[in-house]
Design a protein around this motif. Structure first.
Motif, PDB file in Angstrom:
ATOM      1  N   GLY A 125      16.293 -22.888  -1.748  1.00 42.78           N
ATOM      2  CA  GLY A 125      17.457 -23.657  -2.190  1.00 42.78           C
ATOM      3  C   GLY A 125      18.749 -23.194  -1.545  1.00 42.78           C
ATOM      4  O   GLY A 125      19.594 -24.024  -1.170  1.00 42.78           O
ATOM      5  N   LEU A 126      18.923 -21.881  -1.390  1.00 50.00           N
ATOM      6  CA  LEU A 126      20.148 -21.372  -0.779  1.00 50.00           C
ATOM      7  C   LEU A 126      20.199 -21.704   0.711  1.00 50.00           C
ATOM      8  O   LEU A 126      21.280 -21.870   1.285  1.00 50.00           O
ATOM      9  CB  LEU A 126      20.263 -19.863  -0.991  1.00 50.00           C
ATOM     10  N   ILE A 127      19.032 -21.809   1.341  1.00 52.91           N
ATOM     11  CA  ILE A 127      18.998 -22.224   2.750  1.00 52.91           C
ATOM     12  C   ILE A 127      19.417 -23.685   2.864  1.00 52.91           C
ATOM     13  O   ILE A 127      20.191 -24.063   3.754  1.00 52.91           O
ATOM     14  CB  ILE A 127      17.590 -22.012   3.340  1.00 52.91           C
ATOM     15  N   ALA A 128      18.919 -24.516   1.947  1.00 52.13           N
ATOM     16  CA  ALA A 128      19.310 -25.930   1.944  1.00 52.13           C
ATOM     17  C   ALA A 128      20.802 -26.083   1.694  1.00 52.13           C
ATOM     18  O   ALA A 128      21.451 -26.998   2.222  1.00 52.13           O
ATOM     19  CB  ALA A 128      18.510 -26.689   0.885  1.00 52.13           C
ATOM     20  N   ASP A 129      21.384 -25.191   0.892  1.00 55.45           N
ATOM     21  CA  ASP A 129      22.820 -25.243   0.599  1.00 55.45           C
ATOM     22  C   ASP A 129      23.671 -24.847   1.797  1.00 55.45           C
ATOM     23  O   ASP A 129      24.743 -25.406   2.026  1.00 55.45           O
ATOM     24  CB  ASP A 129      23.158 -24.306  -0.568  1.00 55.45           C
ATOM     25  N   ASN A 130      23.195 -23.863   2.552  1.00 58.13           N
ATOM     26  CA  ASN A 130      24.036 -23.256   3.589  1.00 58.13           C
ATOM     27  C   ASN A 130      23.770 -23.754   5.003  1.00 58.13           C
ATOM     28  O   ASN A 130      24.625 -23.594   5.878  1.00 58.13           O
ATOM     29  CB  ASN A 130      23.862 -21.727   3.560  1.00 58.13           C
ATOM     30  N   PHE A 131      22.592 -24.341   5.240  1.00 58.81           N
ATOM     31  CA  PHE A 131      22.233 -24.744   6.599  1.00 58.81           C
ATOM     32  C   PHE A 131      21.926 -26.235   6.664  1.00 58.81           C
ATOM     33  O   PHE A 131      21.589 -26.857   5.658  1.00 58.81           O
ATOM     34  CB  PHE A 131      21.010 -23.948   7.086  1.00 58.81           C
ATOM     35  N   THR A 132      22.018 -26.776   7.853  1.00 55.87           N
ATOM     36  CA  THR A 132      21.705 -28.182   8.049  1.00 55.87           C
ATOM     37  C   THR A 132      21.043 -28.387   9.408  1.00 55.87           C
ATOM     38  O   THR A 132      21.072 -27.499  10.263  1.00 55.87           O
ATOM     39  CB  THR A 132      22.979 -29.041   7.951  1.00 55.87           C
ATOM     40  N   LYS A 133      20.416 -29.549   9.583  1.00 56.10           N
ATOM     41  CA  LYS A 133      19.770 -29.939  10.839  1.00 56.10           C
ATOM     42  C   LYS A 133      18.743 -28.894  11.282  1.00 56.10           C
ATOM     43  O   LYS A 133      18.015 -28.344  10.468  1.00 56.10           O
ATOM     44  CB  LYS A 133      20.826 -30.182  11.912  1.00 56.10           C
ATOM     45  N   ARG A 134      18.684 -28.632  12.597  1.00 51.94           N
ATOM     46  CA  ARG A 134      17.676 -27.713  13.129  1.00 51.94           C
ATOM     47  C   ARG A 134      17.902 -26.279  12.660  1.00 51.94           C
ATOM     48  O   ARG A 134      16.960 -25.474  12.640  1.00 51.94           O
ATOM     49  CB  ARG A 134      17.668 -27.764  14.654  1.00 51.94           C
ATOM     50  N   TYR A 135      19.133 -25.950  12.272  1.00 52.92           N
ATOM     51  CA  TYR A 135      19.418 -24.607  11.757  1.00 52.92           C
ATOM     52  C   TYR A 135      18.685 -24.390  10.434  1.00 52.92           C
ATOM     53  O   TYR A 135      18.163 -23.300  10.166  1.00 52.92           O
ATOM     54  CB  TYR A 135      20.921 -24.409  11.563  1.00 52.92           C
ATOM     55  N   ARG A 136      18.669 -25.444   9.597  1.00 51.35           N
ATOM     56  CA  ARG A 136      17.958 -25.350   8.318  1.00 51.35           C
ATOM     57  C   ARG A 136      16.458 -25.212   8.552  1.00 51.35           C
ATOM     58  O   ARG A 136      15.794 -24.396   7.910  1.00 51.35           O
ATOM     59  CB  ARG A 136      18.251 -26.572   7.455  1.00 51.35           C
ATOM     60  N   THR A 137      15.910 -26.034   9.454  1.00 50.04           N
ATOM     61  CA  THR A 137      14.484 -25.978   9.739  1.00 50.04           C
ATOM     62  C   THR A 137      14.071 -24.580  10.198  1.00 50.04           C
ATOM     63  O   THR A 137      13.052 -24.034   9.759  1.00 50.04           O
ATOM     64  CB  THR A 137      14.107 -27.007  10.830  1.00 50.04           C
ATOM     65  N   ARG A 138      14.877 -24.021  11.097  1.00 44.63           N
ATOM     66  CA  ARG A 138      14.570 -22.680  11.615  1.00 44.63           C
ATOM     67  C   ARG A 138      14.600 -21.640  10.501  1.00 44.63           C
ATOM     68  O   ARG A 138      13.706 -20.785  10.406  1.00 44.63           O
ATOM     69  CB  ARG A 138      15.571 -22.301  12.705  1.00 44.63           C
ATOM     70  N   GLN A 139      15.616 -21.681   9.640  1.00 44.19           N
ATOM     71  CA  GLN A 139      15.737 -20.691   8.574  1.00 44.19           C
ATOM     72  C   GLN A 139      14.646 -20.849   7.520  1.00 44.19           C
ATOM     73  O   GLN A 139      14.165 -19.858   6.963  1.00 44.19           O
ATOM     74  CB  GLN A 139      17.125 -20.779   7.920  1.00 44.19           C
ATOM     75  N   LEU A 140      14.236 -22.089   7.246  1.00 46.44           N
ATOM     76  CA  LEU A 140      13.126 -22.293   6.314  1.00 46.44           C
ATOM     77  C   LEU A 140      11.833 -21.728   6.886  1.00 46.44           C
ATOM     78  O   LEU A 140      11.004 -21.179   6.149  1.00 46.44           O
ATOM     79  CB  LEU A 140      12.962 -23.786   6.004  1.00 46.44           C
ATOM     80  N   GLY A 141      11.669 -21.837   8.211  1.00 45.29           N
ATOM     81  CA  GLY A 141      10.506 -21.246   8.859  1.00 45.29           C
ATOM     82  C   GLY A 141      10.513 -19.735   8.749  1.00 45.29           C
ATOM     83  O   GLY A 141       9.486 -19.113   8.452  1.00 45.29           O
ATOM     84  N   ILE A 142      11.679 -19.138   8.988  1.00 42.70           N
ATOM     85  CA  ILE A 142      11.794 -17.681   8.884  1.00 42.70           C
ATOM     86  C   ILE A 142      11.547 -17.222   7.451  1.00 42.70           C
ATOM     87  O   ILE A 142      10.869 -16.214   7.214  1.00 42.70           O
ATOM     88  CB  ILE A 142      13.182 -17.216   9.373  1.00 42.70           C
TER      89      ILE A 142
END
Length: 399
Positions: A125-142
């Motif tokens: 949830g905090l990744i969805a709040d702070n990141f968007t587009k390909r940055y979000r995808t990458r952080q969710l993967g990590i």
């Protein structure tokens, strides 16, 4: 040091705080596994059910509190919910080693489930709040990779600590203290996302709803299929007459390590496979189980475990990403909580469903779970191919 988010930056400390949450989401129940034998000797009057509850009780408690935390996030400051959950989690890790009775261990296990349930939604949830587009995808993967690698590390650590003293195995839960310290470094409110950035990626936003039913079912289904590996592998290996008793543990470790790899390179994988990402992932899972059915040697089984882990490891962050883009920004944490709860519901229901199916088909053969997962995975791979252009199973590149 500042980290790009797609609509601004966050500090490295804040990012590490988010990563640390992913580190503890896999911990509940881990400490019990290596000490069940010791507990049988310590609590001689305890039934097998009572001892098994020590391992499964946190998962039962986690599910409603994941949903509660997700719902509360719509109205209450997320940082406050997170700190309360981590405080309960860490408090249990301190109390556990001093618990001298079975009822107290059960009570602390229940409280551990409460704390974990309040924490888990915020790992994504905090990744969805702070990141968007390909940055979000990458952080969710990590984040997915961190969860999976932490599972391997924590399982090993719990086993080492248990070999010294059964009480020390519970110290593995003290890793939550790191997350608690980092949590205070988080901003109380997420950064504002410019209107032009909201849902502006190439992945289409289907509806602004709070219940991503299709994604919930998808996550439950693929989790149910792959649970066959950690739940049944040891028995299956015995039927193949592998003499080394530790070989099943090695294969399970390989499985979790394989789940970790795709998350670290998820954007690259999506760039290579494009709209066929989920198709290839589902096919990898199906092929991995086929290699189990042919009852090959260690090499084929290793390849099978790797394929299943990699396929699941690819689909996991993609499902999280699609969940965050399938609902309004303010409801992303709640939607992710609903989806993540499916993982624990699958863990809880898997043994019961498998037992019912074994009774229906009048079999308790060790290969039956692998045969069932092979059939389901093959059907799913075909279904994924046919539905590759739909919003749920399709995968478009995020710029």
């Amino acid at each position: 040091m500042k980290i790009q988010t797609g609509h601004g930056t966050i500090t490295l400390t804040a990012l590490l705080a988010i990563y640390s949450i992913s580190m503890v989401t896999s911990l509940p129940g881990l400490a019990i596994s290596p000490i069940l034998g010791d507990l049988k000797n310590i609590f001689k009057n305890a039934s097998d059910l009572e001892l098994q509850m020590l391992e499964s009780l946190p998962s039962f408690i986690i599910v409603p509190f994941i949903l509660l935390a997700g719902r509360l996030s719509l109205r209450i400051n997320k940082k406050r919910i997170l700190i309360i959950g981590l405080s309960i989690f860490f408090g249990c890790s301190v109390i556990y080693p001093f618990s001298n009775s079975l009822w107290l261990l059960l009570l602390v296990s229940a409280l551990l489930g409460v704390g974990a349930g309040m924490v888990i939604p915020f790992s994504t949830g905090l990744i969805a709040d702070n990141f968007t587009k390909r940055y979000r995808t990458r952080q969710l993967g990590i984040a997915s990779a961190i969860t999976n690698i932490s599972l391997v590390f924590a399982t090993f650590l719990a086993g080492v600590l248990a070999s010294i003293n059964w009480r020390y195995a519970f110290l593995v839960y003290c890793l939550s203290g790191i997350s608690l310290l980092f949590a205070f470094k988080l901003n109380s409110t997420p950064p504002a996302v410019p209107q032009s950035d909201k849902h502006s990626n190439d992945t289409p936003v289907t509806t602004n709803h709070n219940w991503p039913i299709a994604l919930m079912f998808l996550y439950y289904f693929i989790t149910f299929i792959v649970l066959t590996v950690p739940f049944n592998l040891s028995i299956y290996m015995e039927t193949l007459k592998f003499k080394d008793p530790d070989i099943s543990g090695t294969f399970i470790s390989i499985f979790f390590l394989a789940m970790t790899i795709p998350g670290l390179f998820i954007n690259n994988i999506i760039s290579w496979l494009r709209g066929y990402t989920n198709v290839y992932s589902a096919a990898a899972i199906a092929l991995g189980f086929v290699l189990f059915i042919v009852k090959g040697g260690p090499i084929l089984l290793t390849i099978g475990v790797l394929l299943i882990g990699i396929g699941y490891g690819c689909m996991q962050p993609i499902i999280y990403d699609k969940t965050s883009t399938s609902t309004t920004e303010s409801h992303a944490t709640f939607a992710l909580a609903l989806v993540m709860a499916m993982n624990y519901i699958a863990i809880i229901t898997y043994p019961f469903i498998l037992e019912i199916l074994q009774e229906i088909f009048s079999t308790d053969a060790s290969y039956f779970p692998f045969l069932l997962s092979t059939i389901l995975a093959c059907i799913f791979a075909v279904f994924t191919y046919l539905k590759r252009n739909t919003n749920t199973l399709g995968m478009q590149i995020q710029r």
